[in-house]
Design a protein around this motif. Structure first.
Motif, PDB file in Angstrom:
ATOM      1  N   TRP A   1       0.969  -1.161   0.104  1.00  0.00           N
ATOM      2  CA  TRP A   1      -0.091  -0.001   0.126  1.00  0.00           C
ATOM      3  C   TRP A   1       0.809   1.180  -0.068  1.00  0.00           C
ATOM      4  O   TRP A   1       0.403   2.433  -0.530  1.00  0.00           O
TER       5      TRP A   1
ATOM      6  N   ARG B   1      -4.359   6.533   2.429  1.00  0.00           N
ATOM      7  CA  ARG B   1      -4.878   7.577   1.547  1.00  0.00           C
ATOM      8  C   ARG B   1      -4.074   8.729   1.631  1.00  0.00           C
ATOM      9  O   ARG B   1      -3.800   9.239   0.498  1.00  0.00           O
ATOM     10  N   ARG B   2      -4.197   9.276   2.869  1.00  0.00           N
ATOM     11  CA  ARG B   2      -3.434  10.659   2.920  1.00  0.00           C
ATOM     12  C   ARG B   2      -2.151  10.679   2.454  1.00  0.00           C
ATOM     13  O   ARG B   2      -1.335  11.523   1.729  1.00  0.00           O
ATOM     14  N   GLU B   3      -1.344   9.598   3.067  1.00  0.00           N
ATOM     15  CA  GLU B   3       0.250   9.518   2.538  1.00  0.00           C
ATOM     16  C   GLU B   3       0.552   9.199   1.170  1.00  0.00           C
ATOM     17  O   GLU B   3       1.236   9.926   0.483  1.00  0.00           O
ATOM     18  N   THR B   4      -0.473   8.488   0.451  1.00  0.00           N
ATOM     19  CA  THR B   4      -0.472   8.415  -0.902  1.00  0.00           C
ATOM     20  C   THR B   4      -0.744   9.696  -1.831  1.00  0.00           C
ATOM     21  O   THR B   4      -0.055  10.143  -2.531  1.00  0.00           O
ATOM     22  N   GLU B   5      -1.751  10.433  -1.308  1.00  0.00           N
ATOM     23  CA  GLU B   5      -2.296  11.783  -2.004  1.00  0.00           C
ATOM     24  C   GLU B   5      -0.992  12.784  -1.840  1.00  0.00           C
ATOM     25  O   GLU B   5      -0.321  13.709  -2.758  1.00  0.00           O
ATOM     26  N   ARG B   6      -0.268  12.809  -0.579  1.00  0.00           N
ATOM     27  CA  ARG B   6       0.804  13.607  -0.168  1.00  0.00           C
ATOM     28  C   ARG B   6       2.075  13.239  -1.306  1.00  0.00           C
ATOM     29  O   ARG B   6       2.683  14.268  -1.623  1.00  0.00           O
ATOM     30  N   ARG B   7       2.248  12.106  -1.769  1.00  0.00           N
ATOM     31  CA  ARG B   7       3.399  11.789  -2.394  1.00  0.00           C
ATOM     32  C   ARG B   7       3.068  11.644  -3.980  1.00  0.00           C
ATOM     33  O   ARG B   7       3.948  11.543  -4.578  1.00  0.00           O
ATOM     34  N   THR B   8       1.579  12.068  -4.396  1.00  0.00           N
ATOM     35  CA  THR B   8       1.511  12.388  -5.544  1.00  0.00           C
ATOM     36  C   THR B   8       2.221  13.361  -6.157  1.00  0.00           C
ATOM     37  O   THR B   8       2.394  14.477  -5.862  1.00  0.00           O
TER      38      THR B   8
ATOM     39  N   GLU C   1      -7.422   5.767   6.096  1.00  0.00           N
ATOM     40  CA  GLU C   1      -7.144   7.107   6.181  1.00  0.00           C
ATOM     41  C   GLU C   1      -5.825   7.631   6.020  1.00  0.00           C
ATOM     42  O   GLU C   1      -5.180   8.466   5.222  1.00  0.00           O
TER      43      GLU C   1
ATOM     44  N   GLU D   1       2.218  15.974  -9.187  1.00  0.00           N
ATOM     45  CA  GLU D   1       1.570  16.557 -10.443  1.00  0.00           C
ATOM     46  C   GLU D   1       2.149  17.106 -11.398  1.00  0.00           C
ATOM     47  O   GLU D   1       3.296  17.363 -11.351  1.00  0.00           O
TER      48      GLU D   1
END
Length: 94
Positions: free
Chosen positions: A47, A82-89, A79, A91
């Motif tokens: 994950w 999810r937050r860690e995945t979004e933080r590492r995205t 959660e 753009e």
């Protein structure tokens, strides 16, 4: 009569039932916020993009990864992951 530990007609002992089974059988929405995962489980299920649980724990000790510190133990909720995945995205640039 079926018990809450029966799955597809096969009775299971309470010790054989894992957290994912209990969460999927739960009638309450949002119960996944109550389940905590260990660093080993997070690495095993891939994950987060770390090679070992030790590396993940060290990142948590340095407060570089979103996690919970429950009673001195590092745990993750859905959660947190999810937050860690979004933080590492990353753009795209414009």
């Amino acid at each position: 009569m079926t018990t809450k530990y029966e799955l597809h007609g096969q009775p299971k002992k309470p010790a054989d039932v894992n957290q994912a089974t209990l969460a999927s059988e739960s009638l309450e929405p949002g119960v996944d916020i109550l389940i905590r995962y260990t660093p080993d489980e997070v690495i095993e299920k891939r994950w987060l993009p770390y090679k070992s649980a030790r590396v993940l724990k060290e990142k948590c000790y340095r407060r570089k990864v979103i996690h919970h510190n429950d009673g001195g133990r590092i745990t993750f909720t859905a959660e947190d992951i999810r937050r860690e995945t979004e933080r590492r995205t990353v753009e795209p640039r414009r």
